[in-house]
Enzyme design. Structure first.
Site, PDB file in Angstrom:
ATOM      1  N   GLU A  85      21.731   9.693 -35.115  1.00 27.99           N
ATOM      2  CA  GLU A  85      22.582   8.506 -35.162  1.00 27.99           C
ATOM      3  C   GLU A  85      22.668   7.892 -33.769  1.00 27.99           C
ATOM      4  OE1 GLU A  85      22.527   8.065 -38.022  1.00 27.99           O
ATOM      5  OE2 GLU A  85      24.399   8.467 -39.083  1.00 27.99           O
ATOM      6  N   GLY A 140      20.448   1.621 -47.101  1.00 30.04           N
ATOM      7  CA  GLY A 140      20.938   1.804 -48.466  1.00 30.04           C
ATOM      8  C   GLY A 140      20.095   2.907 -49.082  1.00 30.04           C
ATOM      9  N   HIS A 189      19.031   9.163 -39.460  1.00 29.23           N
ATOM     10  CA  HIS A 189      20.260   9.981 -39.569  1.00 29.23           C
ATOM     11  C   HIS A 189      19.941  11.456 -39.333  1.00 29.23           C
ATOM     12  CE1 HIS A 189      22.191   6.527 -41.624  1.00 29.23           C
ATOM     13  NE2 HIS A 189      21.146   6.478 -42.420  1.00 29.23           N
ATOM     14  N   SER A 238      17.959   2.437 -40.855  1.00 21.98           N
ATOM     15  CA  SER A 238      18.056   3.453 -41.907  1.00 21.98           C
ATOM     16  C   SER A 238      16.924   3.290 -42.933  1.00 21.98           C
ATOM     17  CB  SER A 238      19.449   3.366 -42.536  1.00 21.98           C
ATOM     18  OG  SER A 238      19.686   4.458 -43.360  1.00 21.98           O
ATOM     19  N   ALA A 239      17.201   2.915 -44.177  1.00 24.74           N
ATOM     20  CA  ALA A 239      16.130   2.731 -45.158  1.00 24.74           C
ATOM     21  C   ALA A 239      15.115   1.687 -44.690  1.00 24.74           C
ATOM     22  CB  ALA A 239      16.709   2.322 -46.511  1.00 24.74           C
TER      23      ALA A 239
END
Lengths: 240, 240
Positions: free
Chosen positions: A197, A91, A161, A124-125
């Site tokens: 990714e 997020g 990413h 991710s985050a």
């Protein structure tokens, strides 16, 4: 000596052609089931709507046989004290880190993972905040955390990413590589791993291996950026 | 009542097919020469190498007949007190904002521009710091400024280098629009203008017009994002 850690850091939860987290299922299962853990504490702080986020994660993980509890359903510290495994989802990295500080959870999570063997899964985050700091996030600073320092489960930075320059683009904004190299102009900056990714890092005790679907890009200050193949042993980066 | 401001905010200094700043030359000339100003104070804080950056900017602007002084060549406050026009260039927005705070220049620049008629030219990071805050920068937080609040020459946020989603991409990172909408989930967030490459905002006294080569995208909390044509009067956004 930090020797009990079991950490899986994913570039992302979503890869084209796969369901949510599916590309990493084999490695998630090894991390959790391989350690006889089926209960997972989920931390949804990177998105605004915690119930919605929990429902999305639970839909997948319960299908795989895991029991998911979300930290927003009880007392955060008590839940972390009781957790066998923690999953921090993606997020906005600034929102996530600020919530970890606001709830005073950083030291506790670090201790649980590094000293008490709690398993850590990040995407991710949730991967960004596992590192020494969020200096190489792609996210916008929508809120102001009290520091850029993060959980420091590993002693380097990650850019999730990671994107190669689009050679056909006429867009003149800085490329991802340029942004990372600007960071490394600073004397306090260290190693940065650009996780494309589908890439992930598996840390077991004092070893670290690149896993997943594709190569990653390694930025060591003062050196040319290097491509790293899947399967490469990166354990030396844990001791820099 | 803020009525003396003369501000030109560029999405970028570099547009494909044009030399550095060339796509905006007509508007830069109107802002400066139209106000009988040929001396420009340059602020190169967004990049590490100030001499290199000055040389690049001076090569273009001196060809156009301007005299460029850089703030790193003297006492910063004295130079701002003496300036007729200020140009803040692009680079890393966090590095730029931190340097403005470290040198205690925010209040002084704001006063000079809003109350004393000093002309303001910004591009990219220099556009970001002209707004109410840097919450919608694309840059990485390579350093930690004491606040995200910026010069507040205008009462909204800007996303420079605004990019539309690449419909052919299989990359699953958040799109620019998603990132801006995540910001606007916060009660303290306001209007965001996504300035595509080649777009610019011209603010003269209490009017603001979109200028440049292409449409921009306007994000008002609670409303669908809107496309804005070149030439649109956006003055109402100065009073929100």
């Amino acid at each position: 000596m930090l020797s009990s850690r079991q950490i899986l850091l994913l570039s992302t939860s979503r890869v084209h052609g796969y369901e949510f987290l599916e590309y990493a299922k084999e490695h998630i299962d090894k991390l959790l089931r391989g350690n006889n853990v089926t209960n997972l504490l989920f931390i949804p702080y990177a998105l605004k709507d915690h119930d919605f986020y929990l429902a999305r994660v639970d839909a997948v993980l319960s299908k795989w046989g895991y029991n998911v509890t979300s930290i927003h359903k009880g007392d955060p510290k008590t839940l972390i004290q009781a957790a066998q495994a923690i999953y921090i989802g993606g997020g906005n990295t600034f929102r996530l880190l600020k919530a970890l500080y606001d709830n005073d959870l950083l030291d506790l999570i670090r201790k649980r993972v590094l000293e008490e063997g709690v398993l850590y899964l990040g995407s991710s985050a949730g991967t960004n905040v596992a590192t020494r700091g969020i200096h190489t996030t792609n996210d916008m600073p929508i809120v102001y955390p009290p520091s850029l320092d993060a959980l420091k489960l590993v002693p380097f930075n990650i850019n999730p990413h990671y994107l190669d320059p689009d050679l056909n683009s006429v867009h003149k904004g800085e490329t991802r590589q340029e942004r990372i190299l600007q960071y490394q102009e600073l004397p306090e900056a260290g190693v940065v791993i650009g996780l494309r990714e589908g890439s992930m890092l598996l840390i077991e005790n004092n070893t670290m291996i690149l896993k997943g679907l594709c190569k990653s890009r390694l930025f060591i200050p003062g050196q040319e950026p290097q491509e790293i193949d899947v399967g490469t042993d990166l354990s030396h980066l844990l001791n820099r």
